[in-house]
Design an enzyme around this catalytic site. Structure first.
Site, mmCIF file in Angstrom:
data_model
loop_
_atom_site.group_PDB
_atom_site.id
_atom_site.type_symbol
_atom_site.label_atom_id
_atom_site.label_comp_id
_atom_site.label_asym_id
_atom_site.label_seq_id
_atom_site.Cartn_x
_atom_site.Cartn_y
_atom_site.Cartn_z
ATOM 1 N N VAL A 74 0.700 -1.198 -0.145
ATOM 2 C CA VAL A 74 0.094 0.040 -0.073
ATOM 3 C C VAL A 74 0.977 1.348 -0.046
ATOM 4 C CG1 VAL A 74 -1.761 1.176 1.315
ATOM 5 C CG2 VAL A 74 -1.879 -1.151 1.133
ATOM 6 N N ALA A 119 4.433 4.303 2.866
ATOM 7 C CA ALA A 119 4.042 2.811 2.597
ATOM 8 C C ALA A 119 4.165 1.775 3.321
ATOM 9 C CB ALA A 119 4.842 2.684 0.962
ATOM 10 N N LYS A 120 3.848 0.664 3.167
ATOM 11 C CA LYS A 120 3.891 -0.583 3.829
ATOM 12 C C LYS A 120 3.439 -1.804 2.921
ATOM 13 C CE LYS A 120 5.287 -1.448 7.897
ATOM 14 N NZ LYS A 120 6.100 -0.575 8.756
ATOM 15 N N GLY A 121 4.091 -2.853 3.203
ATOM 16 C CA GLY A 121 3.725 -4.001 2.691
ATOM 17 C C GLY A 121 3.860 -5.339 3.486
ATOM 18 N N ASP A 160 10.735 -4.915 8.215
ATOM 19 C CA ASP A 160 9.770 -4.898 9.391
ATOM 20 C C ASP A 160 9.702 -6.247 10.049
ATOM 21 O OD1 ASP A 160 7.782 -2.650 10.268
ATOM 22 O OD2 ASP A 160 6.395 -4.428 10.176
#
Ligand code: NAD
Length: 430
Positions: A74, A119-121, A160
């Protein structure tokens, strides 16, 4: 600093009784947006992710069976620059969680004035049940499915939860193979040998130390008279504890998932780290008296650093916290319903989006070094991190004073203001 000057009015709006860290974040976002009189259209824009990608990841497992995993990426906002944010592997991760974490990254980068969006995934998988080969296959297939969306100018992943330097190396390699050139700047948090930055591993703890010293300075606390309690003895907690002790502070309490320890004369941190290196946790540590996890947080001290996990300080225990300063090493360690209680007690809370932003700042430095093809010395990384963290602290502090709000709301005001101004200048393309 005169804490009585901070009016609690805007931190006191009604809050939900049950809150998760994302609801807490959105609650604070709303308060800051109201304070800035953000236009409804801009408010809507800032709440909505610009891109949400869902990919399926088919993998042939070690026994030949094919399993399909789901992956997400995202980009919450790319007004200030390419997306930036970690990738987590977790069995219970959801798209909603990834969306919220991506928004968190937008505000963190904006507070530090880093030219990145948020953002992050994630990949929905349980890494404890996967072999290293399966993890590599998932990583590479996930990367290839995202080739159109990630890149040094588009979106730059990082480690992460349950991902590490090795996973970043596989992402970098997969992306580079497809691009027909070596492209280190596509991810940060890489091993040093592949273009990682010196100082990245300890960056978050170093950032915590820098902003805590700045807060102590505002309150007239000298390091030699300052006692510190740290919850969590992993990357962030142990680094912060050691660096605070190096500055002359006395670390009187530490903890990890296995237990909490207190010593009035100060914990021998070198012994504690050696213990953890040998035993993999503090369990059985003999360098302090055993306390319960709750007692550790409630210890009388000058600085409390929650550096373990979210929701540790809530409406339930906020009234019992005796620290003068809380430095949020973890993401979301204080729930929004604890904010007014801490404010009323005059506790200065350095919010997560400022306090633990040292990590993303040195990630930014890694990206810069990769792009210019020249590596900085550790001294240069430390100096620039110090400058950016100190400037961000001063900016948040002045903003909080100006609006008579807590540092937390001040940080959100700085972030939202920065992104909204950039949005206004760019305009809405249609
Ligand atoms: P880590 O896994 O290295 O360490 C976590 C520590 O917390 C461990 O010592 C663990 O035993 C302890 N812990 C876990 N649950 C606990 C509990 N209930 N009570 C007491 N201790 C407990 O993780 P980390 O990288 O240090 O991250 C810690 C926090 O900081 C997380 O919230 C993370 O999202 C945040 N953070 C980390 C970075 C980074 O660069 N590593 C950057 C920004 C934010």
């Amino acid at each position: 600093m005169d804490l009585t000057q901070i009016s609690p009015f805007s931190d006191h709006s009604p809050v939900l009784d049950k809150q998760n860290p994302f609801e807490s974040m959105m609650h604070r976002f709303d308060i800051a947006a109201q304070l800035l009189k953000t236009e409804p259209g801009v408010y809507e824009y800032l709440k909505t992710p610009v891109r949400q990608v869902i990919v399926s990841i088919p993998i042939s497992m070690d026994d030949g069976e094919v399993k399909v995993f789901e992956g997400y990426r995202v980009i919450h906002n790319d007004i200030l620059g390419p997306g930036k944010g970690g990738i987590r592997f977790a069995p219970d991760v959801t798209l909603d969680e990834v969306k919220a974490l991506a928004a968190w990254m937008t505000w963190k980068c904006a507070v530090l004035n880093i030219p990145f969006g948020g953002a992050k995934g994630a990949v929905k998988c349980d890494p404890t049940r996967l072999s290293p080969l399966q993890i590599e296959k998932i990583t590479r297939r996930y990367t290839s499915a995202l080739l159109d969306f990630i890149g040094p100018d588009k979106d730059i992943p990082a480690p992460d939860m349950n991902t590490n330097e090795q996973v970043m190396a596989w992402i970098m390699d997969t992306y580079s193979m497809h691009m027909r050139r070596t492209e280190p700047a596509v991810v940060t948090g890489k091993p040093l040998a592949l273009g990682g930055s010196l100082g990245r591993r300890e960056a978050t703890g170093r950032g915590c130390m820098i902003v805590t010293l700045a807060a102590m300075n505002k309150m007239g606390l000298k390091p030699q008279q300052t006692s510190v309690v740290v919850q969590g003895f992993g990357n962030v907690g142990s680094t912060t504890a050691h660096l605070m002790a190096d500055q002359g502070c006395k670390v009187i309490g530490i903890s990890d998932i296995s237990g909490a320890y207190y010593s009035k004369k100060g914990i021998d941190l070198r012994k504690a780290s050696e213990w953890v290196n040998v035993n993999r946790s503090l369990a059985g540590f003999t360098g302090g008296d055993r306390l319960s996890q709750e007692e550790l947080l409630e210890l009388e001290c000058d600085v409390l650093v929650p550096a373990a996990k979210e929701d540790q300080i809530t409406k339930r225990n906020a009234g019992k916290i005796s620290a003068k300063i809380i430095c949020e090493g973890a993401n979301g360690p204080t729930s929004a319903n604890a904010d007014p209680i801490l404010l009323e007690k005059g506790i200065l809370v350095i919010p997560d989006i400022l306090a633990n932003a040292g990590g993303v700042t040195v990630s930014y430095f890694e990206w810069v070094q990769n792009r210019i093809g020249y590596f900085w010395s550790l001294e240069r990384v430390h100096k620039r991190l110090g400058k950016m963290m100190s400037e961000a602290f001063d900016n948040v502090f002045e903003t909080a004073e100006k609006h008579k709000v807590s540092l937390r709301i001040g940080a959100y005001v700085v972030a939202i203001d920065r992104v909204s101004q950039a949005l206004k200048l760019r305009g809405i393309y249609a």
